[in-house]
Structures are given as structure tokens and as C-alpha cells.
Design a protein around this motif. Structure first.
Motif, short mmCIF file in Angstrom:
data_model
loop_
_atom_site.label_atom_id
_atom_site.label_comp_id
_atom_site.label_asym_id
_atom_site.label_seq_id
_atom_site.Cartn_x
_atom_site.Cartn_y
_atom_site.Cartn_z
N THR A 1 22.92 -30.87 23.37
CA THR A 1 23.84 -31.90 22.91
C THR A 1 23.14 -33.23 22.98
O THR A 1 22.01 -33.33 23.47
N MET B 1 30.66 -34.69 27.12
CA MET B 1 29.65 -33.68 26.80
C MET B 1 28.97 -33.19 28.07
O MET B 1 28.76 -31.99 28.27
N SER C 1 20.11 -31.60 27.35
CA SER C 1 20.81 -32.82 26.96
C SER C 1 19.78 -33.82 26.44
O SER C 1 18.85 -34.17 27.17
N ARG D 1 27.60 -33.87 18.42
CA ARG D 1 27.15 -32.57 17.95
C ARG D 1 26.57 -31.79 19.12
O ARG D 1 25.73 -32.29 19.87
N THR D 2 27.03 -30.55 19.27
CA THR D 2 26.51 -29.64 20.29
C THR D 2 26.14 -28.34 19.60
O THR D 2 26.96 -27.76 18.89
N ASN E 1 34.50 -33.35 20.13
CA ASN E 1 34.63 -33.13 21.57
C ASN E 1 35.82 -32.25 21.93
O ASN E 1 36.27 -32.23 23.08
#
Length: 359
Positions: free
Chosen positions: A221, A236, A261, A322-323, A339
Motif C-alpha cells: 500500500t 492503511m 508499505s 490503493r492497496t 479505504n
């Protein structure tokens, strides 16, 4: 730890904003790390999960050594405080009161569900610079009488893990031009596509690539350490923390997975900053969770592929969320936009991706 992470974010923003080494005392009643430069400041903040108003989708100087020492000292105090509660590998909730900020701006867009509104707002004193954001509302009826172009006043309410606007009042209409829209310059990858290899600088100063994780499922993410709104970068990281806890506690889960991350603020989020920030969410346990920062060249290649959008506005950073989940072959089986996804959903996606057969 949630509150600690928010304080860390504010500390990094305060230090980031200093254009010279002359510091004025903090206002009475405020902690020492909220001191600001006498000549003013420019914050960098993030915007909500949506895109610029009409999108089809939805520091200033080198950091001085004494400020780094100040920040590191502050980090050490918080980590020491966290360590007083043994057995905790994830942030713990700390009771805190909501903070309310008065604001004004111009409505840019209101979606059909009336759950949020995109607002080009003025500077919010004591919290963030002027920019365009997509704010949540608790009461959809509060937006019924509003239209794009309306000038409004409102209150921004910020809690430990959420934020929203309320007391929205129309004050007039505006003919000012809307902020620039985002131009799509490359096609977004689809589920099943392979993600191009990219390189990052990890929190330990080493260069890492997506290809280094081949054979493992990866969830990555994007964030930056001075993001002020709880619903964005902090959420996140909290979701990653909870998903990691779920996976580590599952004795039947495969062990070939990793969390990553990635900061998109290479000017400030250097390795030593990433480590201190990351440990607020990891509880000092780095097992299967790495923090890194992407260069501007890497972001230019990677961002369009996953529909990550970010831009600078009035000295601030605006971005969506965006993940992405990669399987053991570096292909994308799942992407979470915004989210609204849960730690359980991410943990389930990682379990499935880890089962993928290598070629």
C-alpha cells in the motif's frame, strides 16, 4: 498507539515545515514538538480516497541534524512508553477526544449516494493547508441542498481513527475555476496481469525490488508519514497491522507472505524516519512487514499501473488510496481501492495468493 501515531505524524509535519533553524516557542499548553518556525510553515497533507473533482476515477529545505535528534528523541520516548505494556505486537487503542476545526470552501462534486463531498477548501488553521479533498459526512441529508459551485462553511471533526464534516452551511456561489483534473497517461493493470519490477529504498537503507519477493505473496500500500487524516494513511497502516496479526495467529496459514508499505514522499521519508514511523504500527516487531520509499522515477512507472494518483496542490500532497496483492509469481489477483476494505479481507486475499503455484 493510534494516538501516538497521530502525534508522530504531527511531529514530522511540524519539523518538515521549518524553513530555517529559528524556532519560536510552542503556544502555552501545547507539547514542545508542535513548535513552528517563526517565519511560517508549509504542510504536506493527503486527501481522501477519491480523485480530483472532475476525474473520471476517483522540504522545503534540508532537515537539520538538531531536528533529527529532536525527532529521534521524541520517537524513543513514545516507543519506551509503548514498551511498558508487554506482549503487545500491534498498536493499542488510546482514549482521546474529538477535535473540531472550522473551515470554508467551494463544493466541487457530490456523488449520488451523498456519503461524501469533494471540496476545494481554504487553509484550515492549525491542521492543514488549502487543497481539494473528498470529505465524508455522517448524515447524507446534509448535502441535499448543495450543488457544485456552492460556497460553504463546515466543521471538520477528527477522532483517533476517523474524520468527517458536519454543520455544513451554504454561504454563496463561486465562479472560480475548478482545480485541474487528472490525466490518465497509462492503462491500469487488470487482475491476472504481472506487475513490472520496481525498486525502492527500504527502511534499512537497502535497495529492494518486487522481484525480491518472488515465491511469496505480497500486499503493498502507499502512504506518507505526515498524512494527517485518520481515514487515510493511518487507516492503511492500522489495517495492515490487524491483517498481519490475523495471519500470524493462523497456524494453518502458509508462511510465504510479506507486507510492504511504500511512501511516495522521498524528500522527507528517509530510512530513519520510516523505521520510527513503522514501529508505531508494528509494535517494534518487523516480522513480515517492511517500510520503504519510492523515488519519483519509480512512482512514474508504478503509479499508473495500479491507478495510484497523487499531485501537489498549494504546497500539499493530494492522493487516493490503493492497496495491491501480488501472488507468488508477481501477478495481481486482487486490488483494494479506497479505504472500505477490512483487515480480514486482506488476510483472506493473502492466503489465496500464497497458495498460487510457481511456474
Amino acid at each position: 498507539m493510534k494516538s501516538s501515531a497521530r502525534v508522530f505524524s504531527r511531529a514530522t509535519r511540524a519539523i518538515r515545515s521549518i524553513p530555517c533553524p529559528v524556532i519560536s516557542p510552542a503556544p502555552s499548553g501545547l507539547p514542545w514538538w508542535t513548535s513552528t518556525a517563526a517565519s511560517g510553515s508549509t504542510s504536506m497533507v493527503c486527501a481522501r480516497k477519491q480523485l480530483p473533482p472532475s476525474s473520471p476515477k476517483s522540504r522545503n529545505c534540508a532537515l537539520k541534524n538538531n531536528f533529527m535528534k529532536l525527532l529521534n528523541f521524541f520517537c524513543a520516548l513514545l516507543l519506551l512508553s509503548a514498551g511498558c505494556k508487554p506482549g503487545s505486537s500491534a498498536p493499542t487503542a488510546v482514549a482521546s477526544t474529538n477535535q473540531t476545526y472550522s473551515a470554508r470552501g467551494v463544493v466541487q462534486a457530490i456523488p449520488a449516494d451523498h456519503r461524501h463531498a469533494t471540496i476545494q477548501h481554504e487553509k484550515i488553521p492549525g491542521y492543514m493547508a488549502a487543497m481539494t479533498m473528498d470529505f465524508s459526512v455522517r448524515d447524507p441529508n446534509a448535502l441535499n441542498a448543495l450543488s457544485p459551485g456552492d460556497e460553504i462553511t463546515f466543521n471538520l471533526v477528527v477522532s483517533a481513527d476517523d474524520d468527517w464534516i458536519e454543520n455544513i452551511r451554504r454561504t454563496g456561489s463561486s465562479t472560480a475555476p475548478a482545480p485541474p483534473t487528472w490525466r490518465v497517461v497509462a492503462a491500469e493493470l487488470k487482475p491476472g496481469d504481472e506487475l513490472p519490477d520496481c525498486e525502492f529504498t527500504s527502511e534499512n537503507g537497502r535497495v529492494v525490488h518486487f522481484s525480491d519477493f518472488r515465491g511469496r505473496a505480497v500486499a503493498f500500500t502507499f502512504f506518507f508519514t505526515s498524512c494527517p487524516l485518520p481515514e487515510f494513511c493511518p487507516r492503511m497502516n492500522r489495517n495492515f497491522s490487524e491483517a498481519r496479526t490475523l495471519l500470524l495467529a493462523d497456524t494453518n496459514a502458509l508462511a510465504n507472505w510479506e507486507f510492504l508499505s511504500i511512501s511516495f514522499d522521498p524528500d522527507f521519508d528517509r530510512p530513519e524516519i520510516l523505521t520510527g514511523y513503522g514501529n508505531f504500527y508494528r509494535g517494534g516487531d518487523t516480522n513480515r512487514w517492511l517500510f520503504a520509499v519510492a523515488s519519483t522515477n519509480t512512482l512514474a512507472v508504478l503509479a499508473p499501473k495500479v491507478d495510484l494518483m497523487f499531485w501537489r496542490e498549494n504546497g500539499s500532497i493530494t492522493h487516493n488510496l490503493r492497496t495491491v496483492v501480488l501472488d507468488v509469481n508477481g501477478k495481481i489477483p486482487r486490488q483494494f481501492d479506497g479505504n472500505d476494505w477490512t483487515p480480514q479481507q486482506l488476510a483472506d486475499a493473502i492466503r489465496e495468493a500464497a497458495k498460487t503455484s510457481a511456474p
